[in-house]
Write an enzyme that holds these catalytic residues in place. Sequence first.
Site, PDB file in Angstrom:
ATOM      1  N   GLU A 195     -10.738  -3.093  -2.902  1.00  0.00           N
ATOM      2  CA  GLU A 195     -10.127  -3.486  -1.457  1.00  0.00           C
ATOM      3  C   GLU A 195     -11.113  -4.295  -0.846  1.00  0.00           C
ATOM      4  O   GLU A 195     -12.404  -3.705  -0.993  1.00  0.00           O
ATOM      5  CB  GLU A 195      -9.425  -2.318  -0.719  1.00  0.00           C
ATOM      6  CG  GLU A 195      -8.818  -2.612   0.610  1.00  0.00           C
ATOM      7  CD  GLU A 195      -8.443  -1.533   1.439  1.00  0.00           C
ATOM      8  OE1 GLU A 195      -7.399  -1.722   1.876  1.00  0.00           O
ATOM      9  OE2 GLU A 195      -9.116  -0.479   0.886  1.00  0.00           O
ATOM     10  N   LYS A 247      -0.293  -4.860   0.867  1.00  0.00           N
ATOM     11  CA  LYS A 247      -0.561  -3.669   1.095  1.00  0.00           C
ATOM     12  C   LYS A 247       0.606  -3.160   1.787  1.00  0.00           C
ATOM     13  O   LYS A 247       0.740  -3.477   2.927  1.00  0.00           O
ATOM     14  CB  LYS A 247      -1.961  -3.155   1.437  1.00  0.00           C
ATOM     15  CG  LYS A 247      -2.252  -1.763   1.857  1.00  0.00           C
ATOM     16  CD  LYS A 247      -3.546  -1.640   2.399  1.00  0.00           C
ATOM     17  CE  LYS A 247      -3.781  -0.244   2.785  1.00  0.00           C
ATOM     18  NZ  LYS A 247      -5.401  -0.272   3.069  1.00  0.00           N
ATOM     19  N   CYS A 284      -5.293   1.335  -1.878  1.00  0.00           N
ATOM     20  CA  CYS A 284      -6.066   2.387  -1.124  1.00  0.00           C
ATOM     21  C   CYS A 284      -5.109   3.598  -0.352  1.00  0.00           C
ATOM     22  O   CYS A 284      -4.672   4.283  -1.069  1.00  0.00           O
ATOM     23  CB  CYS A 284      -6.970   1.598   0.159  1.00  0.00           C
ATOM     24  SG  CYS A 284      -8.217   2.821   0.732  1.00  0.00           S
TER      25      CYS A 284
END
Length: 274
Positions: free
Chosen positions: A40, A113, A155
Amino acid sequence: MKVAALQMTSGPEVGANLAQAAALLEEAARRGALLAALPENFSFMGLKDADKRAVAEPDGSGPVQEFLASTARRLRLWIVAGTTPLRSGADGRVAAASLVYDAAGERVARYDKIHLFDVDIPGRSETYRESTNVAPGSGITVLNTPVGRLGLSVCYDVRFPELYRQLSAAGAQLLSVPSAFTAPTGRAHWETLLRARAIENLCYVIAPAQSGIHPSGRETYGDSMIVDYWGRILQRVPRGRGCAVAEVDLARQSGVRESFPALDHRTLATGVTP
């Protein structure tokens, strides 16, 4: 078949970050990986979170996307490009976009995301409000690659198992989790979460991470790893920059899924028909 998880310490200079990524991608290719995953924020970690607005590229063009395409083509390597900021909506927020390029340098997938990191770290004076500058995604992404069917995530997504149920229901054999975990949450939960997502979905997990103290003063946990479908850690890079490479054995994974058919025993709705 080999895959690689690359660990970086990115900063506010895009060019320096891309040079760091290039060296690691070249190492992955030399070590025989067919697919390599960057962490990321691989292309940019600003001094302030809002700085990503200024460097965000339009979808489909820009130095970061050109670098990814040309590097994948040059190395004949599939690249899962962690996240890079792409222009998103009229309010100025960006997308935290995970882009996938094939060995010919063609972009074949994009995942934005979904779950944004809006938290106060317990017991610490660390506060994050990712949604201030990032617009969330809304859909899952699963694609075919030379090393198997890959489900994308990023993440903080790793804390939401329902996402991975949808990815496995859509046929994922591998899961990518590029991350920039904080040091305290990494120490507490990183390995446990990755192994849990692997075990409950009988999937390989490729988890490249940011590591170390960044120019902004933020500290990330590192410990990039590749986990197999039984929850075994195949390779890891505990700290610093580096490249973890491990074998993927889809035949053995398939055999375990047949003999231990937990995915077929689901009785609660996942939102996706298996």
